[in-house]
Design an enzyme around this catalytic site. Structure first.
Site, PDB file in Angstrom:
ATOM      1  N   GLN A   1      14.935 -20.366   2.503  1.00 46.64           N
ATOM      2  CA  GLN A   1      14.681 -19.121   3.238  1.00 46.64           C
ATOM      3  C   GLN A   1      13.372 -18.473   2.814  1.00 46.64           C
ATOM      4  O   GLN A   1      12.775 -17.727   3.599  1.00 46.64           O
ATOM      5  CB  GLN A   1      15.830 -18.120   3.033  1.00 46.64           C
ATOM      6  CG  GLN A   1      17.141 -18.536   3.655  1.00 46.64           C
ATOM      7  CD  GLN A   1      17.072 -18.638   5.183  1.00 46.64           C
ATOM      8  OE1 GLN A   1      16.252 -18.007   5.836  1.00 46.64           O
ATOM      9  NE2 GLN A   1      17.924 -19.465   5.755  1.00 46.64           N
TER      10      GLN A   1
ATOM     11  N   HIS B   1      23.994 -20.667  -0.645  1.00 44.00           N
ATOM     12  CA  HIS B   1      24.345 -21.456   0.541  1.00 44.00           C
ATOM     13  C   HIS B   1      25.158 -22.669   0.059  1.00 44.00           C
ATOM     14  O   HIS B   1      24.950 -23.151  -1.058  1.00 44.00           O
ATOM     15  CB  HIS B   1      23.027 -21.913   1.177  1.00 44.00           C
ATOM     16  CG  HIS B   1      23.140 -22.585   2.499  1.00 44.00           C
ATOM     17  ND1 HIS B   1      23.530 -23.898   2.631  1.00 44.00           N
ATOM     18  CD2 HIS B   1      22.883 -22.147   3.756  1.00 44.00           C
ATOM     19  CE1 HIS B   1      23.511 -24.228   3.919  1.00 44.00           C
ATOM     20  NE2 HIS B   1      23.122 -23.181   4.619  1.00 44.00           N
TER      21      HIS B   1
ATOM     22  N   ASP C   1      16.025 -22.957  -4.694  1.00 44.32           N
ATOM     23  CA  ASP C   1      16.276 -23.214  -3.279  1.00 44.32           C
ATOM     24  C   ASP C   1      15.394 -22.244  -2.490  1.00 44.32           C
ATOM     25  O   ASP C   1      15.698 -21.054  -2.394  1.00 44.32           O
ATOM     26  CB  ASP C   1      17.767 -22.986  -2.991  1.00 44.32           C
ATOM     27  CG  ASP C   1      18.088 -23.040  -1.499  1.00 44.32           C
ATOM     28  OD1 ASP C   1      17.155 -23.081  -0.678  1.00 44.32           O
ATOM     29  OD2 ASP C   1      19.290 -23.018  -1.163  1.00 44.32           O
TER      30      ASP C   1
ATOM     31  N   LYS D   1      12.774 -24.643   9.268  1.00 44.15           N
ATOM     32  CA  LYS D   1      12.904 -23.180   9.224  1.00 44.15           C
ATOM     33  C   LYS D   1      11.534 -22.508   9.207  1.00 44.15           C
ATOM     34  O   LYS D   1      11.433 -21.285   9.197  1.00 44.15           O
ATOM     35  CB  LYS D   1      13.695 -22.767   7.984  1.00 44.15           C
ATOM     36  CG  LYS D   1      15.157 -23.184   8.033  1.00 44.15           C
ATOM     37  CD  LYS D   1      15.906 -22.630   6.847  1.00 44.15           C
ATOM     38  CE  LYS D   1      17.235 -23.316   6.633  1.00 44.15           C
ATOM     39  NZ  LYS D   1      18.255 -22.918   7.599  1.00 44.15           N
TER      40      LYS D   1
ATOM     41  N   CYS E   1      27.466 -20.510   6.102  1.00 42.29           N
ATOM     42  CA  CYS E   1      27.494 -21.530   5.037  1.00 42.29           C
ATOM     43  C   CYS E   1      27.512 -20.880   3.658  1.00 42.29           C
ATOM     44  O   CYS E   1      26.857 -21.356   2.719  1.00 42.29           O
ATOM     45  CB  CYS E   1      26.311 -22.491   5.130  1.00 42.29           C
ATOM     46  SG  CYS E   1      26.250 -23.405   6.649  1.00 42.29           S
TER      47      CYS E   1
HETATM   48  N1  PLP Z   1      19.639 -23.054   1.361  1.00 41.32           N
HETATM   49  C1  PLP Z   1      19.547 -21.937   2.103  1.00 41.32           C
HETATM   50  C2  PLP Z   1      19.373 -20.612   1.425  1.00 41.32           C
HETATM   51  C3  PLP Z   1      19.616 -22.029   3.500  1.00 41.32           C
HETATM   52  O1  PLP Z   1      19.555 -20.915   4.238  1.00 41.32           O
HETATM   53  C4  PLP Z   1      19.781 -23.304   4.085  1.00 41.32           C
HETATM   54  C5  PLP Z   1      19.918 -23.435   5.548  1.00 41.32           C
HETATM   55  O2  PLP Z   1      20.348 -22.516   6.225  1.00 41.32           O
HETATM   56  C6  PLP Z   1      19.846 -24.422   3.263  1.00 41.32           C
HETATM   57  C7  PLP Z   1      19.765 -24.264   1.912  1.00 41.32           C
HETATM   58  C8  PLP Z   1      19.998 -25.794   3.836  1.00 41.32           C
HETATM   59  O3  PLP Z   1      18.843 -26.155   4.515  1.00 41.32           O
HETATM   60  P1  PLP Z   1      18.821 -27.478   5.411  1.00 41.32           P
HETATM   61  O4  PLP Z   1      19.992 -27.364   6.341  1.00 41.32           O
HETATM   62  O5  PLP Z   1      17.510 -27.416   6.101  1.00 41.32           O
HETATM   63  O6  PLP Z   1      18.945 -28.636   4.482  1.00 41.32           O
END
Ligand code: PLP
Length: 407
Positions: free
Chosen positions: A203, A123, A200, A226, A365
Site C-alpha cells: 500500500q 493483510h 510489506d 496497485k 483480507c
Molecule cells: N499487503 C497489503 C497491505 C495489501 O493491501 C495487499 C493487497 O491488497 C497485499 C499485501 C497483497 O498484494 P498482492 O495481492 O498484490 O500480492
C-alpha cells in the site's frame, strides 16, 4: 509541484467508459489501480518491437528484451532508494515476495522456540505465510497490538521484541486503516536483538515516497498492479548479503550457474530467485509505471491524496459515518474505512454501484483486524492520482442514498 487530477485522469482510458451509465467513480485503488496509456503503450511496444526471451540469446532482439527488462529492474530499485538493482528480485507481487522469504530465508533461520512478530493490522498476505511457517517449524507467531486510534502500540514493543524474535514483518501502510507505520522505530528495536525486518509496502509504494535505507529494511515487498502497473509483477527487495546467503526459491532454468545430473550451482543474485521465463512484458510495464509516477512526483502524489482524504473524512463525518483509524493526516494515507449505522457495507457498496461508484466492502483480507475493530466488515474508499473532490461528492451523495434505503 502538484498536478491536476482531472488532467491525470485523461491518461487513463478506463475513464472514457461509464459505470451503470454514469461517470465512473473509481474508489478502489487500494485493491488494484487503473492503468495509464503510458504503461499500456509500453507493454504493447515491448511485444511489437522487443519481444524475445531475456539473458539467454546473443541476437539483437534478445539484447533489446534484456535491456528493457533490466531497465525496469533499475527503475524499481531507484523507486525505493536501493543503490543496487542486484537487490531487486522480480516476483508476481507482494504475496509471492513474502512467500519467497518464508520458503528461503525463514526456513533456514527460524526454528522451534523462535518468534516471528507481525502486527494486528496485517493483510492476510503478511499473516498466513507466517502461520504456515510457525506450523512447520514450531516457532511462535506474535501480533503487536494496535490502539483504538488504529496506530501501533509502540509502548509494548519491548515486550514483543525479545531475544527469541528472528523476524519482524509489518506493513508500511495499512490497507484498512490507512495507518502509516513507524517502520524505522520497529526496525531499530528488531535489529537490536539481531532480528530481520520485512516491510510489506504493497500500500505504501503507490502512494508514499520512502527509501529502504531510511527504513533500514532487510526485505521489502511491493506490487505493480496497485501502482499503475500491470498484474503479475512485483518486487522483493533484499539486502545483497542476505540474498547471497539465501537458498533459491523455485528450481529450473535461469536460476542455475552449472548443472550436473545430480546437482547444480546457483546463478548470481537476483537471477538465483527468478527460475523460468519471467513475466517479461509485465516487468517492463511495471518499470513504465514507476517512470509515470516519478514524472508526477511522489511528494505531489502524497500531497494530492492528503487533500482528498481530508475532504473525504470531513464529508463522511458530516453524514454521521463511523471512521476507522487515525484522523491525523500525517499518520495516514488515502484509504478510508467506514460504516454507517443500520447499513451493511455490502448493501452500501451495491447501492453506490448504481451511481457508478466503485468501493470495496468486506474484511479487506484482514479478518483479525476486523475482530479487533469489533465489526464483521467495513466499507472502504481509497483514493489515487486520478480522483477528484467531485468523486468524493458523488460518493457521499450515493452513500446518503443507501441510508434512505434502510430508513
Ligand atoms: N499487503 C497489503 C497491505 C495489501 O493491501 C495487499 C493487497 O491488497 C497485499 C499485501 C497483497 O498484494 P498482492 O495481492 O498484490 O500480492
Amino acid at each position: 509541484m502538484s498536478f491536476d487530477p482531472s488532467v491525470v485522469r485523461k491518461d487513463f482510458p478506463i475513464f472514457e467508459t461509464e459505470a451503470r451509465g454514469k461517470r465512473l467513480v473509481y474508489l478502489d485503488s487500494a485493491n488494484t489501480s487503473q492503468k495509464p496509456r503510458q504503461v499500456l503503450e509500453r507493454i504493447q511496444l515491448f511485444y511489437e518491437t522487443e519481444n524475445a526471451n531475456v539473458h539467454r540469446a546473443v541476437y539483437e532482439l534478445s539484447e533489446k528484451a534484456t535491456a528493457a527488462y533490466e531497465g525496469a529492474r533499475a527503475a524499481c530499485a531507484r523507486f525505493i532508494g536501493s543503490e543496487s538493482a542486484r537487490s531487486i528480485v522480480f516476483t508476481r507481487g507482494t504475496t509471492e515476495s513474502i512467500n519467497v522469504i518464508r520458503f528461503t530465508w525463514a526456513r533456514e533461520n527460524v526454528r522451534e522456540g523462535d518468534e516471528v512478530l507481525i502486527t494486528e493490522m496485517e493483510h492476510h498476505s503478511n499473516l498466513i505465510p507466517w502461520q504456515l511457517l510457525a506450523g512447520e517449524t514450531g516457532a511462535t507467531l506474535r501480533h503487536l497490538p494496535i490502539g483504538d486510534d488504529g496506530r501501533l502500540r509502540l509502548d509494548l514493543l519491548e515486550d514483543y521484541i525479545t531475544d527469541r524474535t528472528k523476524l519482524v514483518s509489518l506493513s508500511l501502510m495499512s490497507n484498512v486503516l490507512g495507518t502509516i507505520n513507524p517502520v524505522r522505530a520497529v526496525a531499530d528495536a528488531a535489529h537490536a536483538v539481531g532480528a530481520k525486518v520485512l516491510v510489506d509496502a504493497a500500500q505504501a509504494a503507490p502512494h508514499l515516497s520512502f527509501d529502504v535505507n531510511d527504513l533500514d529494511a532487510d526485505f521489502l515487498a511491493y506490487s505493480s498492479h496497485k501502482m499503475c502497473g500491470p498484474t503479475g509483477a512485483g518486487v522483493l527487495y533484499g539486502r545483497e548479503e542476505l540474498l547471497e546467503e539465501m537458498p533459491p526459491f523455485h528450481g529450473g532454468g535461469e536460476m542455475i550457474r552449472e548443472v550436473w545430473a545430480d546437482r547444480a550451482t546457483w546463478n548470481e543474485i537476483p537471477y538465483k530467485f527468478e527460475a523460468g521465463t519471467p513475466n517479461l512484458a509485465q516487468a517492463v510495464g511495471m518499470g513504465a509505471a514507476v517512470e509515470y509516477l516519478e514524472t508526477l512526483g511522489m511528494d505531489a502524489v502524497r500531497e494530492h491524496e492528503m487533500e482528498l482524504t481530508a475532504y473525504a473524512l470531513e464529508r463522511l463525518a458530516g453524514i454521521g459515518a463511523t471512521i476507522y483509524g487515525s484522523r491525523d493526516l500525517s499518520q495516514r494515507g488515502g484509504v478510508v474505512s467506514f460504516n454507517l449505522d443500520g447499513v451493511h457495507p455490502h448493501d452500501m457498496s451495491t447501492i453506490v454501484d448504481q451511481e457508478g461508484v466503485c468501493i470495496r466492502a468486506g474484511h479487506h483480507c484482514a479478518q483479525p483486524l476486523m475482530r479487533r475493530l469489533g465489526v464483521p466488515a467495513t466499507a472502504r474508499a481509497s483514493f489515487y492520482i486520478y480522483n477528484t473532490t467531485e468523486d468524493v461528492d458523488v460518493l457521499i451523495d450515493a452513500v446518503e442514498k443507501s441510508k434512505g434505503w434502510f430508513a
